[in-house]
Design a protein around this motif. Structure first.
Motif, mmCIF file in Angstrom:
data_model
loop_
_atom_site.group_PDB
_atom_site.id
_atom_site.type_symbol
_atom_site.label_atom_id
_atom_site.label_comp_id
_atom_site.label_asym_id
_atom_site.label_seq_id
_atom_site.Cartn_x
_atom_site.Cartn_y
_atom_site.Cartn_z
ATOM 1 N N TRP A 226 11.386 -44.698 81.554
ATOM 2 C CA TRP A 226 10.575 -44.630 80.346
ATOM 3 C C TRP A 226 10.439 -43.164 79.919
ATOM 4 O O TRP A 226 10.363 -42.261 80.763
ATOM 5 C CB TRP A 226 9.159 -45.164 80.598
ATOM 6 C CG TRP A 226 9.044 -46.606 80.908
ATOM 7 C CD1 TRP A 226 8.733 -47.626 80.042
ATOM 8 C CD2 TRP A 226 9.179 -47.225 82.200
ATOM 9 N NE1 TRP A 226 8.678 -48.826 80.711
ATOM 10 C CE2 TRP A 226 8.950 -48.608 82.037
ATOM 11 C CE3 TRP A 226 9.491 -46.726 83.476
ATOM 12 C CZ2 TRP A 226 9.022 -49.504 83.100
ATOM 13 C CZ3 TRP A 226 9.561 -47.612 84.533
ATOM 14 C CH2 TRP A 226 9.324 -48.997 84.337
ATOM 15 N N VAL B 161 8.353 -39.866 78.581
ATOM 16 C CA VAL B 161 7.012 -39.363 78.869
ATOM 17 C C VAL B 161 6.804 -38.061 78.095
ATOM 18 O O VAL B 161 7.734 -37.249 77.972
ATOM 19 C CB VAL B 161 6.840 -39.097 80.386
ATOM 20 C CG1 VAL B 161 5.487 -38.486 80.683
ATOM 21 C CG2 VAL B 161 7.029 -40.381 81.185
ATOM 22 N N THR C 265 1.626 -34.362 79.530
ATOM 23 C CA THR C 265 0.777 -35.313 80.250
ATOM 24 C C THR C 265 1.084 -35.370 81.740
ATOM 25 O O THR C 265 0.290 -35.934 82.511
ATOM 26 C CB THR C 265 0.918 -36.729 79.659
ATOM 27 O OG1 THR C 265 2.256 -37.222 79.901
ATOM 28 C CG2 THR C 265 0.623 -36.721 78.167
ATOM 29 N N ASP D 264 2.839 -52.232 89.848
ATOM 30 C CA ASP D 264 1.603 -51.460 89.908
ATOM 31 C C ASP D 264 1.848 -49.984 90.204
ATOM 32 O O ASP D 264 0.933 -49.161 90.068
ATOM 33 C CB ASP D 264 0.692 -51.985 91.025
ATOM 34 C CG ASP D 264 0.306 -53.437 90.849
ATOM 35 O OD1 ASP D 264 0.152 -53.878 89.685
ATOM 36 O OD2 ASP D 264 0.159 -54.143 91.875
ATOM 37 N N ALA E 164 1.651 -47.239 87.194
ATOM 38 C CA ALA E 164 0.283 -46.980 86.757
ATOM 39 C C ALA E 164 -0.494 -46.202 87.812
ATOM 40 O O ALA E 164 -1.281 -45.302 87.488
ATOM 41 C CB ALA E 164 -0.428 -48.292 86.438
ATOM 42 N N SER F 203 0.592 -44.011 89.765
ATOM 43 C CA SER F 203 1.049 -42.616 89.809
ATOM 44 C C SER F 203 0.305 -41.741 88.808
ATOM 45 O O SER F 203 0.355 -40.511 88.907
ATOM 46 C CB SER F 203 2.553 -42.545 89.525
ATOM 47 O OG SER F 203 2.829 -42.768 88.151
ATOM 48 N N GLY F 204 -0.346 -42.359 87.825
ATOM 49 C CA GLY F 204 -1.020 -41.600 86.781
ATOM 50 C C GLY F 204 -0.125 -41.230 85.613
ATOM 51 O O GLY F 204 -0.570 -40.564 84.677
ATOM 52 N N VAL F 205 1.130 -41.658 85.640
ATOM 53 C CA VAL F 205 2.067 -41.364 84.565
ATOM 54 C C VAL F 205 1.988 -42.468 83.515
ATOM 55 O O VAL F 205 2.082 -43.658 83.847
ATOM 56 C CB VAL F 205 3.508 -41.244 85.105
ATOM 57 C CG1 VAL F 205 4.480 -40.979 83.959
ATOM 58 C CG2 VAL F 205 3.590 -40.144 86.154
ATOM 59 N N VAL F 206 1.837 -42.075 82.242
ATOM 60 C CA VAL F 206 1.733 -43.034 81.144
ATOM 61 C C VAL F 206 2.969 -42.900 80.254
ATOM 62 O O VAL F 206 3.198 -41.840 79.655
ATOM 63 C CB VAL F 206 0.456 -42.787 80.307
ATOM 64 C CG1 VAL F 206 0.390 -43.778 79.150
ATOM 65 C CG2 VAL F 206 -0.779 -42.892 81.184
ATOM 66 N N PRO F 207 3.786 -43.936 80.160
ATOM 67 C CA PRO F 207 4.966 -43.860 79.289
ATOM 68 C C PRO F 207 4.584 -43.609 77.836
ATOM 69 O O PRO F 207 3.508 -44.008 77.378
ATOM 70 C CB PRO F 207 5.628 -45.236 79.462
ATOM 71 C CG PRO F 207 5.166 -45.713 80.805
ATOM 72 C CD PRO F 207 3.745 -45.199 80.923
ATOM 73 N N ALA F 208 5.499 -42.945 77.127
ATOM 74 C CA ALA F 208 5.255 -42.606 75.722
ATOM 75 C C ALA F 208 6.250 -43.295 74.803
ATOM 76 O O ALA F 208 6.494 -42.839 73.688
ATOM 77 C CB ALA F 208 5.342 -41.095 75.534
ATOM 78 N N ARG G 174 10.930 -48.782 77.202
ATOM 79 C CA ARG G 174 11.801 -48.662 78.368
ATOM 80 C C ARG G 174 13.259 -48.510 77.928
ATOM 81 O O ARG G 174 13.711 -49.165 76.976
ATOM 82 C CB ARG G 174 11.641 -49.921 79.229
ATOM 83 C CG ARG G 174 12.375 -49.902 80.544
ATOM 84 C CD ARG G 174 12.127 -51.185 81.325
ATOM 85 N NE ARG G 174 12.796 -52.311 80.697
ATOM 86 C CZ ARG G 174 12.248 -53.486 80.467
ATOM 87 N NH1 ARG G 174 10.974 -53.698 80.765
ATOM 88 N NH2 ARG G 174 12.944 -54.459 79.913
#
Length: 244
Positions: free
Chosen positions: A31, A33, A37, A209, A212, A214-219, A222
């Motif tokens: 994904w 990112v 962030t 899971d 999420a 990991s704290g990484v939010v896709p931008a 996919r």
């Protein structure tokens, strides 16, 4: 230089070879990112590797087989196991490209404390299974035991025809090292392997899971998934990264 310029072939490793192993039945799911962030997730001395304003996060499950340390033969029990990685893409001040691991789930408990202590990578212990189903699809299952017990990842992909990677897919898979904190310093650990034989892969099922957590939010959406029968990989001696 353009942002697309990177080494498509690994440089020869300087001896000694630290690890020798085979990565088999690998699936790549990525994904985009926003770099700002995730900048805080990188060790000192390296930063998000960016192309066309974006960096990426990967979910990469596979089987690791025939691990050798130095000149020793394959290691019984420890030498073959399943693994699932959440990884980011890094570059340091010397221009060395690599990956930074947010998490590495493995089925081998004994590897977890050793790898965390000696190699600075965040291994976790999970119940894992990798298998090819009757119809030919590959299924990867993981449920974490320690730490963050209960986090799970299930991915099923249908493998299609061989494909030539796009420029972006080459950039994501031609990574010749990893950045990690080892002994209180940031190090770059070089690796080398042959070209990935890649197939297009259809994501049949994905419940995860780990990304999420990991704290990484896709931008964004996919990318197309890729599958590979695998490569043989070798790791060389770590190199200290200048942190300023």
């Amino acid at each position: 230089m353009t942002e697309w310029e990177f080494d498509r072939v690994a440089a020869p490793l300087r001896p000694p070879i630290v690890f020798d192993q085979h990565w088999r039945n690998v699936t790549f799911v990525h994904w985009p990112v926003e770099p700002a962030t995730v900048a805080g997730l990188f060790p000192p001395g390296c930063r998000p590797d960016v192309v066309e304003g974006r960096t990426y996060v990967g979910l990469v499950p596979f089987q690791l087989l025939g691990v050798r340390i130095g000149r020793l033969g394959p290691i019984p029990y420890f030498g073959s196991f399943a693994e699932t990685n959440i990884r980011l893409y890094s570059v340091d001040g010397a221009g060395r490209h690599g990956v930074v691991f947010c998490s590495l789930d493995t089925a081998r408990l004994a590897i977890v404390p050793i790898a965390r202590l000696l190699f600075g990578v965040p291994y976790t212990w999970s119940r894992m299974r990798v298998r090819q189903q009757a119809g030919g699809d590959w299924r990867y299952e993981s449920r974490r035991r320690w730490p963050q017990r209960g986090l799970a990842s299930t991915l099923t992909v249908g493998v299609g025809a061989p494909v030539e990677p796009t420029q972006l897919e080459q950039w994501l898979t031609a990574r010749w090292g990893l950045h990690a904190r080892i002994g209180g310093r940031t190090r770059w650990v070089p690796n080398a392997h042959g070209p990935w034989p890649l197939h297009e892969a259809e994501v049949v099922q994905l419940r995860d899971d780990l990304l999420a957590a990991s704290g990484v939010v896709p931008a964004g959406d996919r990318l197309r998934a890729l599958w590979s029968p695998g490569v043989r990989a070798q790791f060389g001696r770590p190199v200290t990264v200048a942190e300023r």
